[in-house]
Design a protein around this motif. Structure first.
Motif, PDB file in Angstrom:
ATOM      1  N   THR A  92       1.598  -0.882 -84.015  1.00 22.03           N
ATOM      2  CA  THR A  92       2.591  -1.399 -83.359  1.00 22.03           C
ATOM      3  C   THR A  92       2.502  -2.090 -82.066  1.00 22.03           C
ATOM      4  OG1 THR A  92       2.969   0.707 -82.421  1.00 22.03           O
ATOM      5  CG2 THR A  92       4.307   0.134 -84.339  1.00 22.03           C
ATOM      6  N   PRO A  93       3.142  -3.013 -81.434  1.00 22.69           N
ATOM      7  CA  PRO A  93       2.947  -3.605 -80.192  1.00 22.69           C
ATOM      8  C   PRO A  93       2.456  -2.644 -78.899  1.00 22.69           C
ATOM      9  CG  PRO A  93       4.896  -4.593 -81.087  1.00 22.69           C
ATOM     10  CD  PRO A  93       4.498  -3.443 -82.015  1.00 22.69           C
ATOM     11  N   ASN A  94       1.641  -2.790 -77.993  1.00 23.25           N
ATOM     12  CA  ASN A  94       0.971  -1.976 -77.303  1.00 23.25           C
ATOM     13  C   ASN A  94       1.852  -0.862 -76.366  1.00 23.25           C
ATOM     14  OD1 ASN A  94      -1.030  -3.662 -77.990  1.00 23.25           O
ATOM     15  ND2 ASN A  94      -1.450  -4.463 -75.912  1.00 23.25           N
ATOM     16  N   GLY A  95       2.865  -1.290 -76.048  1.00 21.31           N
ATOM     17  CA  GLY A  95       3.908  -0.559 -75.148  1.00 21.31           C
ATOM     18  C   GLY A  95       4.652   0.594 -76.034  1.00 21.31           C
ATOM     19  N   THR A  96       4.313   0.819 -77.265  1.00 21.52           N
ATOM     20  CA  THR A  96       4.852   1.712 -78.037  1.00 21.52           C
ATOM     21  C   THR A  96       3.890   2.750 -78.219  1.00 21.52           C
ATOM     22  OG1 THR A  96       4.408   0.730 -80.230  1.00 21.52           O
ATOM     23  CG2 THR A  96       6.560   0.258 -79.400  1.00 21.52           C
ATOM     24  N   TRP A 190       5.146 -10.934 -77.516  1.00 22.17           N
ATOM     25  CA  TRP A 190       4.795  -9.689 -76.963  1.00 22.17           C
ATOM     26  C   TRP A 190       3.758  -9.537 -76.167  1.00 22.17           C
ATOM     27  CZ3 TRP A 190       1.068  -6.486 -77.922  1.00 22.17           C
ATOM     28  CH2 TRP A 190       0.403  -6.497 -79.173  1.00 22.17           C
ATOM     29  N   ARG A 191       2.821 -10.210 -76.502  1.00 25.02           N
ATOM     30  CA  ARG A 191       1.359  -9.927 -75.899  1.00 25.02           C
ATOM     31  C   ARG A 191       1.298 -10.613 -74.589  1.00 25.02           C
ATOM     32  NH1 ARG A 191      -0.202  -9.686 -81.151  1.00 25.02           N
ATOM     33  NH2 ARG A 191      -2.086  -8.921 -81.591  1.00 25.02           N
ATOM     34  N   ASP A 193       4.132 -10.528 -72.486  1.00 22.99           N
ATOM     35  CA  ASP A 193       5.152 -10.037 -71.774  1.00 22.99           C
ATOM     36  C   ASP A 193       4.761  -8.592 -71.258  1.00 22.99           C
ATOM     37  OD1 ASP A 193       7.328  -8.585 -70.850  1.00 22.99           O
ATOM     38  OD2 ASP A 193       8.680  -9.548 -72.447  1.00 22.99           O
ATOM     39  N   ARG A 195       6.305  -6.015 -70.343  1.00 22.78           N
ATOM     40  CA  ARG A 195       7.055  -4.816 -70.843  1.00 22.78           C
ATOM     41  C   ARG A 195       6.481  -4.383 -72.086  1.00 22.78           C
ATOM     42  NH1 ARG A 195      12.597  -7.116 -71.501  1.00 22.78           N
ATOM     43  NH2 ARG A 195      11.274  -8.947 -72.103  1.00 22.78           N
ATOM     44  N   PHE A 196       5.814  -5.036 -73.021  1.00 18.14           N
ATOM     45  CA  PHE A 196       5.370  -4.772 -74.193  1.00 18.14           C
ATOM     46  C   PHE A 196       3.735  -4.720 -74.515  1.00 18.14           C
ATOM     47  CE2 PHE A 196       9.249  -7.094 -74.875  1.00 18.14           C
ATOM     48  CZ  PHE A 196      10.056  -6.103 -75.053  1.00 18.14           C
ATOM     49  N   ALA A 197       3.256  -5.567 -73.484  1.00 21.46           N
ATOM     50  CA  ALA A 197       1.611  -5.592 -73.620  1.00 21.46           C
ATOM     51  C   ALA A 197       0.965  -4.883 -72.592  1.00 21.46           C
ATOM     52  CB  ALA A 197       1.361  -7.083 -73.257  1.00 21.46           C
TER      53      ALA A 197
END
Ligand code: NAD
Length: 390
Positions: A92-96, A190-191, A193, A195-197
């Motif tokens: 999943t994207p990094n932030g999770t 998302w990469r 941003d 908040r997510f990266a």
């Protein structure tokens, strides 16, 4: 040589979080995990959109009742089943990553997590302590670390073939994001941003890959201090960088550089590592993974080919086909996944010592990647100054 014979007593019951239909990296996880039958895909929470995830899971032949809408529901329901999952991969994207990895470990599962493991070293250390307490494996997918010629480089360096190591020159510098492509591409959006990266873009997204290759090839190398300069050439990406240069000084006197970039226009991948010793150098490039260039000072350069019997035994162990045929990223990932499975099986038998000999990118590799990014960002944000490696 790998020939498809089962390497574990029975396939490990395995699930995925993320890696859904439109994801970049989901397929290679499944391809690698399932290739040698060391894992069996029995459940998943494949997508941020529950319905899309369920539909995708069915198409992957996962039973309907085991296609879950979210990861926590999956961990809770699977824990109640006698045939519940034993391991999970997080794509999943990094932030999770931190929250999902933590929840999986609390559920008593082995984990394979995408890089970067999380955002801060404090979080990474929390995951390490939890994995230790639970006796679980956390593998991290630095894919090319599973390629045989990376093992060859490690063996050559250990054997002194290069002499005393002086310089490590690394890069992962592609050109795919030379323009603001993120407007039309959710996987890129998302990469860039925070908040997510997280605190970085290219340092964590691509830089940690050759960094880990250097850790495999030179396990004793320890960074003493580093300097990082980072730029956002596409201005809307600020404060996240789309280009960065890092200089490193290691304990013992060796030095290194690492260039991470998504704006190296015209470059495909550009992931390379060159290790320079007092007698000779080695160079490996991911666009030609089956060749390792060995240059001895004063002699003609040699091209070492994967699969040839002049390589060290370590570099022949994971061959799937004879020399001349290309093996690449998919085979390297499969090599990692079968080793993850062996490590998980060993941990289940209480054999942490065996798990530690398998040469996998584990929780330590995950922590080190996060630590390196954190130090790079600190240096860059201080105006590209030398900082002691913390
Ligand atoms: P992506 O945006 O293409 O796909 C992400 C997937 O995760 C999607 O299917 C999305 O629906 C799903 N998802 C998001 N949040 C979720 C949640 N809470 N629960 C379940 N599913 C969820 O991203 P990607 O490019 O595939 O990258 C995913 C991860 O893999 C990132 O951490 C990235 O850094 C890493 N990655 C690693 C490599 C490598 O070589 N190891 C290469 C590419 C990407």
């Amino acid at each position: 040589m790998i020939n498809g014979e089962l390497k574990v007593a029975r396939p490990i019951r395995w699930a995925m979080v993320g890696g859904g239909r439109a994801s970049q990296i989901g397929y290679i996880h499944r391809s690698a995990a399932l290739r040698d039958n060391v894992f069996k895909l029995v459940a998943g929470a494949f997508d941020i959109d529950p319905e899309r995830g369920r539909d995708f899971g069915l198409r992957l032949q996962v039973e309907a009742e085991r296609c879950y809408g979210d990861y926590q529901a999956m961990f809770d329901a699977e824990a109640k089943r006698p045939d519940g999952i034993q391991a999970v991969s997080i794509a999943t994207p990094n932030g999770t990553h931190f929250a999902i990895c933590k929840a999986a470990l609390h559920a008593g599962l082995h984990v394979v997590c995408e890089k970067p493991l999380c955002f801060t070293l404090a979080e990474a250390q929390e995951l390490r302590a939890l994995a230790e307490a639970k006796g679980r494996i956390v593998g991290v997918t630095y894919g090319y670390a599973g390629h045989q010629l990376i093992r060859q480089a490690r063996a050559m360096i250990a054997n002194g073939d290069l002499g005393e190591i002086r310089i490590i020159n690394m890069q992962f510098a592609h050109g795919f994001h030379s323009e603001a492509v993120e407007g039309a591409n959710p996987s890129t959006q998302w990469r860039v941003d925070p908040r997510f990266a997280g605190p970085s873009y290219v340092l964590g997204d691509v830089g940690t890959h050759p960094l880990y290759l250097s850790e495999v090839m030179l396990p004793a190398l320890k960074i003493k201090r580093l300097l990082c300069s980072r730029q956002s050439f596409v201005k809307s990406r600020a404060p996240l960088e789309d280009n960065a240069f890092v200089m490193m000084e290691y304990e013992g006197g060796a030095v290194g550089t690492l260039w991470a970039s998504a704006v190296n226009a015209g470059s495909m991948h550009g992931q390379k590592i060159r290790v320079i010793g007092s007698k000779a150098s080695l160079e490996w490039w991911d666009e030609h993974p089956n060749q390792l260039i060995y240059e001895v000072q004063g002699k003609p350069a040699q091209v070492l080919e994967r699969g040839m019997d002049y390589l060290y035994p370590d570099a022949l162990e994971d061959d799937r086909i004879g020399a001349g045929h290309p093996e690449g990223l998919f085979e390297a990932w499969s090599n990692l996944y079968y080793r993850f499975a062996l490590a998980m099986e060993a941990m289940d038998k209480g054999d942490a010592a065996l798990a530690g000999t398998l040469g996998i990118p584990d929780i330590e590799a995950g922590c080190e990647g996060v630590r390196w990014v954190e130090n790079c960002v600190r240096s860059a944000d201080l105006g590209a100054t030398w900082v002691d490696y913390a």
